[in-house]
Design a protein around this motif. Structure first.
Motif, PDB file in Angstrom:
ATOM      1  N   TYR A 530       0.842  -1.245  -0.092  1.00  0.00           N
ATOM      2  CA  TYR A 530       0.061  -0.204   0.038  1.00  0.00           C
ATOM      3  C   TYR A 530       0.912   1.202   0.154  1.00  0.00           C
ATOM      4  N   TYR A 531       0.639   2.392  -0.731  1.00  0.00           N
ATOM      5  CA  TYR A 531       1.445   3.546  -0.863  1.00  0.00           C
ATOM      6  C   TYR A 531       0.391   4.707  -0.669  1.00  0.00           C
ATOM      7  N   GLY A 532       1.236   5.740  -0.077  1.00  0.00           N
ATOM      8  CA  GLY A 532       0.152   6.742   0.294  1.00  0.00           C
ATOM      9  C   GLY A 532       1.140   8.146   0.098  1.00  0.00           C
ATOM     10  N   LEU A 533       0.517   9.225  -0.276  1.00  0.00           N
ATOM     11  CA  LEU A 533       1.151  10.516  -0.066  1.00  0.00           C
ATOM     12  C   LEU A 533       0.234  11.436   0.438  1.00  0.00           C
ATOM     13  N   SER A 534       1.001  11.990   1.534  1.00  0.00           N
ATOM     14  CA  SER A 534      -0.112  12.741   2.232  1.00  0.00           C
ATOM     15  C   SER A 534       0.893  14.347   2.531  1.00  0.00           C
ATOM     16  N   GLY A 535       0.118  15.206   3.017  1.00  0.00           N
ATOM     17  CA  GLY A 535       0.999  16.805   3.051  1.00  0.00           C
ATOM     18  C   GLY A 535      -0.076  17.487   3.736  1.00  0.00           C
ATOM     19  N   SER A 536       0.389  18.617   4.116  1.00  0.00           N
ATOM     20  CA  SER A 536      -0.498  19.938   4.722  1.00  0.00           C
ATOM     21  C   SER A 536       0.165  21.127   4.433  1.00  0.00           C
ATOM     22  N   LEU A 537      -0.724  22.134   4.774  1.00  0.00           N
ATOM     23  CA  LEU A 537      -0.204  23.600   4.569  1.00  0.00           C
ATOM     24  C   LEU A 537      -1.151  24.479   5.157  1.00  0.00           C
ATOM     25  N   GLY A 538      -0.614  24.910   6.299  1.00  0.00           N
ATOM     26  CA  GLY A 538      -1.620  25.910   6.939  1.00  0.00           C
ATOM     27  C   GLY A 538      -0.880  27.223   7.361  1.00  0.00           C
ATOM     28  N   LEU A 539      -1.514  28.113   8.129  1.00  0.00           N
ATOM     29  CA  LEU A 539      -0.925  29.454   8.387  1.00  0.00           C
ATOM     30  C   LEU A 539      -1.679  29.885   9.620  1.00  0.00           C
ATOM     31  N   THR A 540      -1.071  30.749  10.408  1.00  0.00           N
ATOM     32  CA  THR A 540      -1.459  31.478  11.547  1.00  0.00           C
ATOM     33  C   THR A 540      -1.319  32.838  11.452  1.00  0.00           C
ATOM     34  N   TYR A 541      -2.523  33.463  11.511  1.00  0.00           N
ATOM     35  CA  TYR A 541      -2.324  35.140  11.126  1.00  0.00           C
ATOM     36  C   TYR A 541      -2.507  35.575  12.624  1.00  0.00           C
ATOM     37  N   ASN A 542      -1.516  36.254  13.189  1.00  0.00           N
ATOM     38  CA  ASN A 542      -1.555  36.798  14.564  1.00  0.00           C
ATOM     39  C   ASN A 542      -1.977  38.433  14.484  1.00  0.00           C
ATOM     40  N   ILE A 543      -3.235  38.379  14.518  1.00  0.00           N
ATOM     41  CA  ILE A 543      -3.751  39.947  14.298  1.00  0.00           C
ATOM     42  C   ILE A 543      -3.056  40.863  15.533  1.00  0.00           C
ATOM     43  N   SER A 544      -3.254  40.022  16.593  1.00  0.00           N
ATOM     44  CA  SER A 544      -2.390  40.599  17.917  1.00  0.00           C
ATOM     45  C   SER A 544      -2.024  39.471  18.775  1.00  0.00           C
ATOM     46  N   GLU A 545      -1.376  39.871  19.778  1.00  0.00           N
ATOM     47  CA  GLU A 545      -1.101  38.754  20.655  1.00  0.00           C
ATOM     48  C   GLU A 545      -2.375  38.168  21.293  1.00  0.00           C
ATOM     49  N   LYS A 546      -3.280  38.682  21.439  1.00  0.00           N
ATOM     50  CA  LYS A 546      -4.433  38.155  21.810  1.00  0.00           C
ATOM     51  C   LYS A 546      -5.543  37.813  20.785  1.00  0.00           C
TER      52      LYS A 546
END
Length: 821
Positions: A530-546
């Protein structure tokens, strides 16, 4: 003349160089937190390629700076970043800085699902953290139930109080990868009635990754990861410290005791823990004491770790031993009292003898029981190479599973399998390049499963080899943190022809070779990659510290497990005959997550929504004949056949936690979890309609609320005592897989709980003990969870009281004491 000119030029150059060097100066200082020097604080000079870290005394220094105006940035995970402008002249400069610690748990450092230790706020992947303090206050009979209470979106399929299999956002079984200290758990997870093999008293922290974005672990993390992290000592050397924990629960009389010790000597850290638990059958107001739910569990663990300049190395060993009864739900048709099996040949479920009342509250283990043993030995090490490091984890595991289901020959196991696994995991954290933190990794396992002296063979003897490689990276662009990666996997699973015959002396089945008279080929040979290709891409936008927004898209992969492709027989403990399908393809999913998190002055608010599309989703369905009647292969046992189709799951989790700054003694925490699972098998939907619309074992909408009052100072001998009241509201589950009566409607319910606790200290301030008292299901509510397998343990179409199956646990009062040593 030319020679003389050269000498003059050399003197002039030397004089200029000395003048320049005379202008080179240093900046030094100490970084503190709460007046205490702090190690490993990052200090950077803006505009220059200069970065240093504080030492163990909080000291730092920059050498050879030219005079001028500079901005120096002080930062570390869990602290507010501080920027300090300074005018550097021709004298030695001293700049001491005090950092402020962040209160939000968004700044907790996590290690699961990321390439290296990362602040929770920087990870776009949904990750939840559960501390030991919270787990202690969520007193329960096993670790998974404690996690369910503390993490929205996590639920569990249960078989009595001692077996809980975690589900994340409606996906469970092998789709949730459980880890112990980073080592993947391998212990016959295919069994419905088989839980995790971990000592709950030895876990100091749990990290939960929701979704398939955890590329560092490979196949089987389609739904997410639960990493259970044991205690690591951190106190002054030459000391022996530890704790003694005692726990009692009223409902099933559970008594648990655990002794943990830790010792530090120079660079070495040692730990040891021994635990024992025992319980009789649990009670609810409908069924009374539920026969076949008693258990007895033992745990042992020890570790040794050495820390050096080159890195560290930790070696650990654990042992788990669990004797657990096997409920089957057989009863007298009129009184509804439980009955017990006493015959093999000629057994009639409707004419079994009634269980005596004294047996229902006995701590003796029924002859019909499971015996699970799990051995774990592993080493995890880190080798430092300047600005990079290599992390190596190797481990061996053995799972021994015996299920005794023959009352006339109690010592004869119906199921007896031994699973041996060797795990390997290498991760190389590359030097940072242009602000990019990246990791290359290679991991997998060798695995072999063998049947021993048994009579039932639900799965063949098989061998498995798994290997995968990945690349993961993250980088910050101002207020945006980006991370992602890619992974490739290969898994080979194979077995030889597996023959079964009849033991002439007992009449039971046994494993034989092909030359045995009347040998039956139960599992024809099989070999597939069995063969598998997986991946991910994400981002966090820090509008402010809170305030921050997170988004992630990930593709996951899972190879079919052994029972899905190879099963063909009775699992005695589950009372189910499983039928697999050798043609199944791997599962692939594509999941999108979006979340917004706000850490306000008086509240924490988070909202996460997800959409999960799955190709080749594998699920269980009850098998019926052409007339719609249940197929019975082994009398008294259900028959399930695995199916495969497209599927979609979507839902959301909402948390609103209030903690007014002017009322520090008050907290009010609320969460909601909602998931819908849709079967996308178009052909089946056209034929059977609404009966096949939904996926099986999908938790209904749940709302949890907790109000807690905590004293902010000592009251006599009590150190910050607290009292809390919490409630769980579960909606009706009318979105269920109704085809062939695989599932049925589950009514909603509300459970109310309360608890209190406190540390107790002497007059001198020395800790004496921690006490926790909790009452779950205060009003002794009779209810059935949609994920309670015992709900379907019923042998009659109609009952005198109109109730079918077995109900969940009734009122339960827990007492827990932790005494430091």
């Amino acid at each position: 003349m030319n020679h003389f000119k050269c000498i003059i030029l050399a003197y002039i150059f030397l004089a200029i160089s000395n003048s320049v060097l005379a202008q080179q100066i240093s900046v030094k200082g100490v970084v503190t937190v709460g007046g205490v020097p702090k190690e490993n604080i990052n200090i950077k000079v803006v505009g220059l390629n200069k970065l240093v870290k504080t030492n163990q005394f909080g000291y730092y220094a920059f050498e050879y700076l030219s005079p001028g105006d500079y901005e120096i940035v002080f930062s570390a995970i869990g602290f507010f970043t501080k920027r300090q402008k300074i005018l550097i002249n021709d004298t030695l400069q001293t700049l001491d800085v005090e950092l402020e610690q962040l209160a939000s748990n968004l700044n907790d450092v996590v290690i699961t699902g990321v390439n290296r230790a990362t602040a929770l706020r920087k990870s776009p992947v949904p990750i939840a953290v559960l501390t030991k303090k919270v787990m202690d206050q969520n007193v329960n009979t096993n670790l998974i139930e404690e996690i369910v209470k503390g993490v929205p979106g996590v639920s569990a399929v249960t078989t009595g109080p001692n077996v809980s299999k975690p589900f994340i956002r409606g996906l469970g079984y092998n789709r949730v990868l459980t880890l112990y200290d980073g080592l993947r758990q391998e212990g016959q997870q295919w069994g419905d009635e088989h839980g995790i093999e971990v000592d709950e008293y030895g876990i100091s922290r749990a990290e939960v990754v929701k979704g398939p974005a955890s590329l560092t672990y490979g196949s089987d993390a389609l739904a997410g990861v639960i990493n259970m992290i044991p205690y690591t000592p951190n106190f002054e050397e030459g000391k022996l410290k530890g704790d003694f924990t005692s726990n009692y629960q009223s409902n099933n009389g559970m008594v648990g005791s655990s002794l943990g010790l830790a010792y530090i000597q120079k660079d070495w850290k040692f730990t040891f823990r021994s635990t024992g638990k025992t319980a009789h059958n649990y009670y609810n107001p409908v069924d009374g004491y539920v026969f076949g739910t008693a258990f007895r569990e033992y745990n042992f663990s020890a570790s040794a770790r050495v820390d050096k300049k080159w890195g560290y190395s930790k070696t650990a060993i654990t042992y788990y031993d669990n004797l657990m009864e096997i409920p089957d739900g057989s009863r007298d048709s009129l009184s509804r009292r439980f009955t017990r099996q006493v015959l093999d040949v000629g057994d009639d479920i409707k004419n079994r003898p009634i269980v005596m009342k004294s047996d229902l509250t006995s701590y003796s283990i029924n002859p019909l029981h499971q015996h699970i043993q799990h051995y774990r030995f592993y080493n995890t090490s880190q080798l430092k190479f300047g600005n990079s490091d290599l992390n190596i984890l190797i481990g061996g595991q053995q799972s021994v599973r015996r299920e005794f289901n023959h009352p006339t020959i109690p010592s004869q196991a119906g199921l007896y399998v031994v699973l041996n696994t060797f795990n390997y995991d290498l991760k190389y954290n590359l030097p940072d390049f242009e602000g990019i933190e990246s990791t290359l990794g290679l991991n997998g396992m060798f695995q072999g499963n063998r049947s021993k002296d048994a009579t039932d063979f639900p799965i063949p003897d098989y061998d498995l080899f798994d290997i995968g490689a990945f690349y993961f990276a993250k980088k910050s662009f101002g207020k945006i943190d980006v991370s992602g990666g890619i992974r490739v996997d290969r898994r080979n699973i194979n077995w030889n022809n597996f023959y079964v015959g009849t033991n002439a002396q007992t009449g039971f089945g046994k494993q034989v070779n092909s030359s045995f008279t009347n040998a039956e080929l139960q599992f024809p040979s099989f070999n597939k990659n069995y063969y598998g290709l997986s991946g991910s891409l994400g981002l966090t936008y820090n509008i402010s510290e809170k305030l921050l927004i997170k988004a992630n898209i990930a593709r996951g992969y899972r190879a079919p497990n052994i029972t899905e492709i190879g099963s063909n027989g009775l699992d005695p403990g589950a009372h189910i005959v499983y039928l697999g399908n050798r043609t199944f393809k791997p599962e692939f999913n594509l999941q999108e997550d979006i979340g917004i998190i706000a850490y306000l002055k008086d509240a924490e608010i988070s909202l996460e929504v997800f959409n999960n599309s799955i190709q080749n989703y594998i699920y269980q369905s009850r098998l019926t004949d052409e007339n719609g009647n249940p197929v019975v292969i082994v009398p008294g046992n259900l028959t399930y056949q695995y199916q495969q189709s497209k599927a979609r799951l979507y839902g959301a989790e909402l948390s609103v936690n209030l903690h007014p700054t002017k009322l520090k003694w008050l907290s009010f925490n609320n969460s909601l979890a909602y998931v819908v699972g849709l079967n996308k098998n178009e052909e089946l939907l056209k034929e059977r309609g609404i009966e096949a619309k939904y996926l099986p074992f999908i938790p209904p909408m749940q709302v949890r609320s907790e109000i807690k009052f905590t004293a902010q100072k000592k009251i006599g001998s009590f150190d910050k005592p607290y009292i809390k009241f919490d409630a769980l509201f579960v909606a009706n589950q009318n979105r269920f897989y109704a085809l062939d009566n695989t599932e049925s409607f589950t009514a909603g319910y509300g459970l109310f709980n309360t608890g209190l606790g406190s540390g107790i200290k002497s007059k001198s301030g020395k800790a004496i003990m921690d006490i926790f008292i909790q009452c779950d299901n205060i009003f002794n509510k009779a209810y059935q969870s949609n994920l309670n397998r015992l709900k379907y343990f019923e042998y009659y179409a109609a009952t005198p009281d109109g109730r079918s199956g077995i109900y969940n646990m009734g009122r339960n009062i827990s007492f827990k004491v932790i005494v430091p040593i």
